[in-house]
Design a protein around this motif. Structure first.
Motif, PDB file in Angstrom:
ATOM      1  N   ILE A 190       1.533  54.364  78.555  1.00 58.99           N
ATOM      2  CA  ILE A 190       1.165  55.556  77.789  1.00 58.99           C
ATOM      3  C   ILE A 190      -0.346  55.711  77.576  1.00 58.99           C
ATOM      4  O   ILE A 190      -0.842  56.826  77.351  1.00 58.99           O
ATOM      5  CB  ILE A 190       1.908  55.550  76.415  1.00 58.99           C
ATOM      6  N   SER A 259       5.048  58.635  87.726  1.00 62.78           N
ATOM      7  CA  SER A 259       5.390  57.210  87.665  1.00 62.78           C
ATOM      8  C   SER A 259       6.226  56.893  88.893  1.00 62.78           C
ATOM      9  O   SER A 259       7.164  57.622  89.211  1.00 62.78           O
ATOM     10  CB  SER A 259       6.245  56.899  86.434  1.00 62.78           C
ATOM     11  N   THR A 307       7.317  57.572  82.566  1.00 63.76           N
ATOM     12  CA  THR A 307       7.875  56.213  82.536  1.00 63.76           C
ATOM     13  C   THR A 307       9.303  56.267  81.975  1.00 63.76           C
ATOM     14  O   THR A 307      10.223  55.661  82.534  1.00 63.76           O
ATOM     15  CB  THR A 307       6.987  55.281  81.678  1.00 63.76           C
TER      16      THR A 307
HETATM   17 MG    MG Z   1       3.609  56.302  81.973  1.00 66.75          MG
END
Ligand code: MG
Ligand code: ADP
Length: 348
Positions: A190, A259, A307
């Motif tokens: 993040i 991702s 993610t």
């Molecule tokens: Mg990520």
């Protein structure tokens, strides 16, 4: 106690200084005028500057249009260095390092770290635990950064399992406590998005209206290209060359974050072991997905969601995206098929 006369005396002194103040004011005005003029020169619409650097263990790139002020880029690199020193898991004395070495004691962290943990908690909830920053004990065991291709012993992964879980982490204001001394956090899923948002905020506050911030493929655009032309962002073919683009998307000020396992992986006996881990078992996620790209206003949201969705898989990931406002996604499955959310503006 000062007497009335004292004030009168000071006032008299002020009166005698008055011509000097007028002169100083004139000099200041001229200085401001010349600064403004040089500022105006820097706002040349045809000007363009860009630079690359290496931060967060990846290549970063900045491009600014309509300015030739290299200070802006230098300042962004300086900020990246500061964020790295604050958020890295491996840099001694970073906030994250101090949390991970706190032996169960409370740790005071910066506002940025507290904001990131709050966001991570939000995405843990939204993703039903798929996004979990307490996967760090698994990240340490797999060590994809340095791993020459060794699959860790199943027993060591199983032993780490009891030290993973967001319920072990508490944030109260700027105080972080990890109940279990062997628990740890990793903000790698993040942090880049959050940092990109902060850099954009800074650049926009300095008057930048066009450009992009690319933190290792985590792309955040500012406005459009000169002439009101949207940015055309290429989405990489998973496991293809960096220049091999499978789709492109036109954006105007949005973030585009992908991702995928191909970012960091090794192959052993026909299996690909990569850096996006299932918090439930500590193993790289194997669910038929090759990449997930998120389009959003905020890059921190995009980073956490890319993610999250990768861990959730195609069906649950798409469902999550459709439930959120202002966010679109493109999922690519192992067979290189594209699956987009209802509003994803794919170009070709
Ligand atoms: Mg990520
Ligand atoms: P990249 O770092 O390549 O941009 P991601 O944003 O998907 O890729 O983040 C992957 C990183 O996030 C991993 O390297 C690891 O540090 C961390 N991570 C791995 N699995 C998870 C997970 N399930 N939840 C939160 N973070 C994770």
């Amino acid at each position: 106690m000062p007497r009335f006369n004292d004030y009168k005396h000071k006032n008299a002194k002020f009166q005698t200084c008055f011509p000097w103040i007028r002169l100083a004011r004139m000099v200041l005005t001229m200085l401001l005028l010349s600064l403004c003029l040089s500022g105006c020169r820097r706002q040349d619409p045809s000007a363009q500057i860009s630079d690359v650097g290496f931060y967060f263990d990846t290549v970063v790139e900045l491009r600014l249009n309509g300015t030739d002020d290299q200070n802006l880029i230098d300042k962004c690199f300086e900020k990246m260095g500061q964020y790295e020193a604050l958020l890295s898991r491996t840099r001694e004395e970073s906030d994250v390092w101090r949390i991970n070495h706190s032996a169960g004691e409370p740790v005071e962290v910066s506002d940025d770290t507290a904001a990131l943990i709050t966001l991570a908690e939000k995405y843990y909830e939204l993703s039903d635990g798929a996004f979990d920053i307490t996967v760090a004990p698994y990240v340490t065991i797999w060590d994809f950064q340095n791993n020459p291709g060794k699959v860790p012993a199943a027993a060591s992964i199983a032993a780490a399992r009891v030290h993973v879980g967001l319920s072990l982490l508490h944030l109260d204001g700027n105080t972080v406590t990890l109940d279990d001394p062997r628990a740890s956090i990793d903000l790698g899923g993040i942090a880049k998005g959050y940092i990109a948002d902060r850099l954009k905020e800074y650049l926009v506050s300095e008057g930048v209206t066009s450009g992009y911030i690319n933190l290792g493929g985590n792309m955040l655009t500012i406005g459009t290209k000169p002439g009101d032309v949207p940015w055309n962002i290429g989405i990489r073919r998973p496991f293809g060359e960096a220049s091999d683009v499978i789709a492109t998307v036109k954006v105007d000020g949005l973030s585009v974050v992908t991702s995928g396992p191909y970012e960091r992986y090794f192959e052993k006996d026909g299996t690909i072991y990569h850096h996006i881990l299932n918090p439930a078992d500590g193993y790289p996620v194997q669910n038929g997905l090759a990449s997930v790209t998120i389009l959003s206003e905020s890059s921190a949201d995009g980073d956490a969601l890319s993610t999250s969705c990768f861990v959730l898989g195609l069906d649950r990931g798409l469902k999550l995206i459709e439930s959120l406002d202002g966010v679109e996604a493109l999922f690519i499955t192992d067979d290189m098929k594209l699956h987009s959310s209802s509003g994803f503006p794919i170009s070709d």
